[in-house]
Design a protein around this motif. Structure first.
Motif, PDB file in Angstrom:
ATOM      1  N   MET A   1      25.088  31.076  50.712  1.00  0.00           N
ATOM      2  CA  MET A   1      25.773  30.807  51.960  1.00  0.00           C
ATOM      3  C   MET A   1      26.303  29.383  51.910  1.00  0.00           C
ATOM      4  N   ARG A   2      27.520  29.237  52.326  1.00  0.00           N
ATOM      5  CA  ARG A   2      28.166  27.938  52.313  1.00  0.00           C
ATOM      6  C   ARG A   2      28.448  27.496  53.745  1.00  0.00           C
ATOM      7  N   PHE A   3      28.452  26.190  53.983  1.00  0.00           N
ATOM      8  CA  PHE A   3      28.727  25.641  55.306  1.00  0.00           C
ATOM      9  C   PHE A   3      29.954  24.742  55.239  1.00  0.00           C
ATOM     10  N   ALA A   4      30.773  24.778  56.281  1.00  0.00           N
ATOM     11  CA  ALA A   4      31.936  23.899  56.390  1.00  0.00           C
ATOM     12  C   ALA A   4      32.225  23.683  57.866  1.00  0.00           C
ATOM     13  N   SER A   5      32.745  22.524  58.187  1.00  0.00           N
ATOM     14  CA  SER A   5      33.075  22.232  59.588  1.00  0.00           C
ATOM     15  C   SER A   5      34.416  22.869  59.960  1.00  0.00           C
ATOM     16  N   VAL A   6      34.652  22.996  61.243  1.00  0.00           N
ATOM     17  CA  VAL A   6      35.921  23.529  61.733  1.00  0.00           C
ATOM     18  C   VAL A   6      37.074  22.696  61.183  1.00  0.00           C
ATOM     19  N   ALA A   7      36.927  21.385  61.173  1.00  0.00           N
ATOM     20  CA  ALA A   7      37.984  20.501  60.673  1.00  0.00           C
ATOM     21  C   ALA A   7      38.286  20.780  59.204  1.00  0.00           C
ATOM     22  N   GLU A   8      37.233  20.982  58.395  1.00  0.00           N
ATOM     23  CA  GLU A   8      37.435  21.274  56.977  1.00  0.00           C
ATOM     24  C   GLU A   8      38.168  22.590  56.783  1.00  0.00           C
ATOM     25  N   VAL A   9      37.726  23.598  57.496  1.00  0.00           N
ATOM     26  CA  VAL A   9      38.322  24.922  57.363  1.00  0.00           C
ATOM     27  C   VAL A   9      39.746  24.923  57.913  1.00  0.00           C
ATOM     28  N   ASN A  10      39.970  24.202  58.986  1.00  0.00           N
ATOM     29  CA  ASN A  10      41.291  24.151  59.607  1.00  0.00           C
ATOM     30  C   ASN A  10      42.354  23.631  58.643  1.00  0.00           C
ATOM     31  N   SER A  11      41.970  22.723  57.786  1.00  0.00           N
ATOM     32  CA  SER A  11      42.948  22.144  56.872  1.00  0.00           C
ATOM     33  C   SER A  11      43.221  23.022  55.653  1.00  0.00           C
ATOM     34  N   THR A  15      42.124  28.766  51.451  1.00  0.00           N
ATOM     35  CA  THR A  15      41.250  28.390  50.341  1.00  0.00           C
ATOM     36  C   THR A  15      39.827  28.859  50.600  1.00  0.00           C
ATOM     37  N   TYR A  16      39.350  28.643  51.804  1.00  0.00           N
ATOM     38  CA  TYR A  16      37.989  29.073  52.143  1.00  0.00           C
ATOM     39  C   TYR A  16      37.862  30.599  52.102  1.00  0.00           C
ATOM     40  N   LEU A  17      38.858  31.303  52.617  1.00  0.00           N
ATOM     41  CA  LEU A  17      38.806  32.768  52.584  1.00  0.00           C
ATOM     42  C   LEU A  17      38.840  33.289  51.154  1.00  0.00           C
ATOM     43  N   ASP A  18      39.653  32.674  50.307  1.00  0.00           N
ATOM     44  CA  ASP A  18      39.683  33.060  48.892  1.00  0.00           C
ATOM     45  C   ASP A  18      38.315  32.862  48.249  1.00  0.00           C
ATOM     46  N   GLN A  19      37.667  31.754  48.556  1.00  0.00           N
ATOM     47  CA  GLN A  19      36.352  31.479  47.985  1.00  0.00           C
ATOM     48  C   GLN A  19      35.318  32.492  48.450  1.00  0.00           C
ATOM     49  N   VAL A  20      35.385  32.874  49.721  1.00  0.00           N
ATOM     50  CA  VAL A  20      34.450  33.876  50.245  1.00  0.00           C
ATOM     51  C   VAL A  20      34.618  35.186  49.483  1.00  0.00           C
ATOM     52  N   CYS A  21      35.860  35.596  49.292  1.00  0.00           N
ATOM     53  CA  CYS A  21      36.125  36.862  48.601  1.00  0.00           C
ATOM     54  C   CYS A  21      35.788  36.798  47.119  1.00  0.00           C
ATOM     55  N   GLU A  22      36.171  35.720  46.452  1.00  0.00           N
ATOM     56  CA  GLU A  22      35.935  35.605  45.013  1.00  0.00           C
ATOM     57  C   GLU A  22      34.461  35.437  44.673  1.00  0.00           C
ATOM     58  N   HIS A  38      30.427  32.973  61.565  1.00  0.00           N
ATOM     59  CA  HIS A  38      29.959  33.431  60.256  1.00  0.00           C
ATOM     60  C   HIS A  38      31.025  34.357  59.670  1.00  0.00           C
ATOM     61  N   ILE A  39      31.499  34.036  58.470  1.00  0.00           N
ATOM     62  CA  ILE A  39      32.492  34.859  57.774  1.00  0.00           C
ATOM     63  C   ILE A  39      31.848  35.367  56.499  1.00  0.00           C
ATOM     64  N   GLN A  40      31.976  36.658  56.262  1.00  0.00           N
ATOM     65  CA  GLN A  40      31.398  37.213  55.046  1.00  0.00           C
ATOM     66  C   GLN A  40      32.371  38.192  54.412  1.00  0.00           C
ATOM     67  N   PRO A  41      32.281  38.353  53.099  1.00  0.00           N
ATOM     68  CA  PRO A  41      33.168  39.303  52.427  1.00  0.00           C
ATOM     69  C   PRO A  41      32.816  40.725  52.837  1.00  0.00           C
ATOM     70  N   ARG A  43      33.531  44.916  51.745  1.00  0.00           N
ATOM     71  CA  ARG A  43      34.044  45.864  50.753  1.00  0.00           C
ATOM     72  C   ARG A  43      34.668  47.037  51.481  1.00  0.00           C
ATOM     73  N   GLU A  44      35.556  47.730  50.808  1.00  0.00           N
ATOM     74  CA  GLU A  44      36.242  48.861  51.423  1.00  0.00           C
ATOM     75  C   GLU A  44      35.243  49.912  51.905  1.00  0.00           C
ATOM     76  N   GLU A  45      34.204  50.150  51.125  1.00  0.00           N
ATOM     77  CA  GLU A  45      33.222  51.170  51.527  1.00  0.00           C
ATOM     78  C   GLU A  45      32.398  50.745  52.741  1.00  0.00           C
ATOM     79  N   ASP A  46      32.407  49.447  53.056  1.00  0.00           N
ATOM     80  CA  ASP A  46      31.688  48.972  54.241  1.00  0.00           C
ATOM     81  C   ASP A  46      32.334  49.467  55.530  1.00  0.00           C
ATOM     82  N   PHE A  47      33.636  49.744  55.494  1.00  0.00           N
ATOM     83  CA  PHE A  47      34.328  50.201  56.697  1.00  0.00           C
ATOM     84  C   PHE A  47      33.709  51.483  57.246  1.00  0.00           C
ATOM     85  N   GLU A  48      33.253  52.364  56.366  1.00  0.00           N
ATOM     86  CA  GLU A  48      32.637  53.605  56.809  1.00  0.00           C
ATOM     87  C   GLU A  48      31.394  53.326  57.650  1.00  0.00           C
TER      88      GLU A  48
END
Length: 75
Positions: A1-11, A15-22, A38-41, A43-48
């Motif tokens: 789990m990674r932490f970042a401030s709103v200011a960091e993510v806002n800029s 990049t942050y979303l790519d890192q979450v997925c990768e 809280h943002i988490q990756p 998977r397509e099968e999770d939609f079910e």
């Protein structure tokens, strides 16, 4: 789990979303030093498991509850 401030993510949200997925690791966005979102990756099968259609039907029913409108009967 990674932490970042709103200011960091806002800029650099993409990049942050790519890192979450990768990295397949979740991200906690903090506001004033406290966990805020809280943002988490996913998977397509999770939609079910999330039952999106069931949730949508439930919300639509709740929105029209008590209404005597013909469109509600149609739905």
């Amino acid at each position: 789990m990674r932490f970042a401030s709103v200011a960091e993510v806002n800029s650099g949200i993409s990049t942050y979303l790519d890192q979450v997925c990768e990295r397949k690791e979740s991200l906690v966005i903090t506001l004033d030093g406290k966990p805020h979102v809280h943002i988490q990756p996913i998977r397509e099968e999770d939609f079910e498991h999330l039952e999106w259609k069931g949730l949508a039907d439930q919300r639509l029913t709740q929105a029209w509850e008590g209404e005597e409108d013909k469109i509600y009967d149609y739905l």
